[in-house]
Enzyme design. Structure first.
Site, mmCIF file in Angstrom:
data_model
loop_
_atom_site.group_PDB
_atom_site.id
_atom_site.type_symbol
_atom_site.label_atom_id
_atom_site.label_comp_id
_atom_site.label_asym_id
_atom_site.label_seq_id
_atom_site.Cartn_x
_atom_site.Cartn_y
_atom_site.Cartn_z
ATOM 1 N N ILE A 34 -1.818 -0.557 0.432
ATOM 2 C CA ILE A 34 -2.170 -0.819 -0.971
ATOM 3 C C ILE A 34 -0.921 -1.145 -1.776
ATOM 4 C CG2 ILE A 34 -3.099 0.232 -3.073
ATOM 5 C CD1 ILE A 34 -4.982 1.835 -1.238
ATOM 6 N N ILE A 65 -0.099 -4.752 -1.281
ATOM 7 C CA ILE A 65 -0.985 -5.590 -2.099
ATOM 8 C C ILE A 65 -0.531 -5.582 -3.556
ATOM 9 C CG2 ILE A 65 -3.342 -5.805 -2.996
ATOM 10 C CD1 ILE A 65 -4.318 -4.620 -0.315
ATOM 11 N N HIS A 66 -0.164 -4.405 -4.042
ATOM 12 C CA HIS A 66 0.294 -4.254 -5.427
ATOM 13 C C HIS A 66 1.543 -5.095 -5.692
ATOM 14 C CE1 HIS A 66 1.329 -2.368 -9.218
ATOM 15 N NE2 HIS A 66 2.461 -1.909 -8.727
ATOM 16 N N VAL A 67 2.515 -5.020 -4.789
ATOM 17 C CA VAL A 67 3.756 -5.784 -4.952
ATOM 18 C C VAL A 67 3.488 -7.280 -4.853
ATOM 19 C CG1 VAL A 67 6.026 -6.252 -3.950
ATOM 20 C CG2 VAL A 67 5.215 -3.893 -4.136
ATOM 21 N N ALA A 108 1.913 -8.530 -8.000
ATOM 22 C CA ALA A 108 2.883 -8.567 -9.099
ATOM 23 C C ALA A 108 3.770 -9.804 -9.011
ATOM 24 C CB ALA A 108 3.732 -7.305 -9.084
#
Length: 228
Positions: A177, A180-182, A185
């Site tokens: 996760i 995915i977040h990075v 962004a």
């Protein structure tokens, strides 16, 4: 939102200084936890302990980094959980995920400070951080001894083994996760600068978080005010 040629883009406050510090404490402690955890997870990755001064230091430091992460994440949770509560438009956003991936913002509903994808990351990480903290206690002799004395119980070998399996599984999910977040962004240009400078351009806010922008502009006659 329009602007005249040659004018600097309107800057909208998105994160306060304390919120950004809180975020980067969590981010840095998470990366250090990830590296030290991987180093202790498998012999082929043990060489990563060299980044911490060797195996004993990495093993000692890992749980304390976990404590820092939990405290830091609690701060983020208290700041942002209201903004991450589900809304009806989240389901519409998810149903039109193909347009999200294609960058066709015009087909998406207006969203508040966070869209459904960001809310998923928030709640998933909140749950997984809690799981890793509880199971991590079972793998940490100092922490386990403290809680055994405090709560008056004795963990069995089977319980500690189960904690190790759950801890590793939760860590893998958390890292996935985080990736995915990075990626998101980086993919959505202007997102990283929001957490470094604390502001976004009016155009960025209008395109990605129009409902939130309307709310910020409507707070005061003078325009957007400092945000969390």
């Amino acid at each position: 939102m329009s602007q005249h040629r040659g004018e600097a883009p309107l800057q909208v406050p998105r994160y306060s200084g304390s919120a950004r510090i809180n975020h980067w404490v969590v981010a840095i402690s998470f990366v250090l936890l990830m590296i030290s955890g991987l180093a202790l997870f498998h012999p082929s990755l043990y060489w990563l302990t060299g980044l911490f001064g060797g195996g004993p230091t990495a093993r000692w430091l890992h749980p304390w980094l976990g404590v820092v992460l939990v405290i830091g994440f609690l701060g983020l949770f208290l700041r942002f959980f209201v903004a991450n509560l589900p809304e009806r438009t989240d389901w519409v956003w998810l149903a039109r995920l193909r347009h999200v991936l294609a960058g066709r913002e015009e087909y998406l509903p207006e969203v508040g400070k966070y869209n459904a994808g960001q809310k998923f990351v928030f709640w998933a990480q909140a749950f997984l951080v809690l799981v890793m903290f509880v199971t991590g206690i079972g793998l940490w002799p100092v922490g386990l001894a403290y809680f055994e004395q405090l709560l008056g119980f004795k963990a069995t070998i089977d319980q500690r083994r189960l904690a190790a399996v759950i801890h590793a599984g939760a860590a893998v999910l958390t890292i996935a996760i985080w990736i995915i977040h990075v990626y998101a962004a980086i993919w959505v240009r202007g997102t990283i600068s929001a957490m470094t400078r604390g502001t976004v351009t009016g155009g960025w806010a209008w395109r990605h978080h129009r409902k939130w922008l309307r709310k910020e502009i409507g707070k005061e006659p003078g325009g957007p005010q400092p945000a969390e």
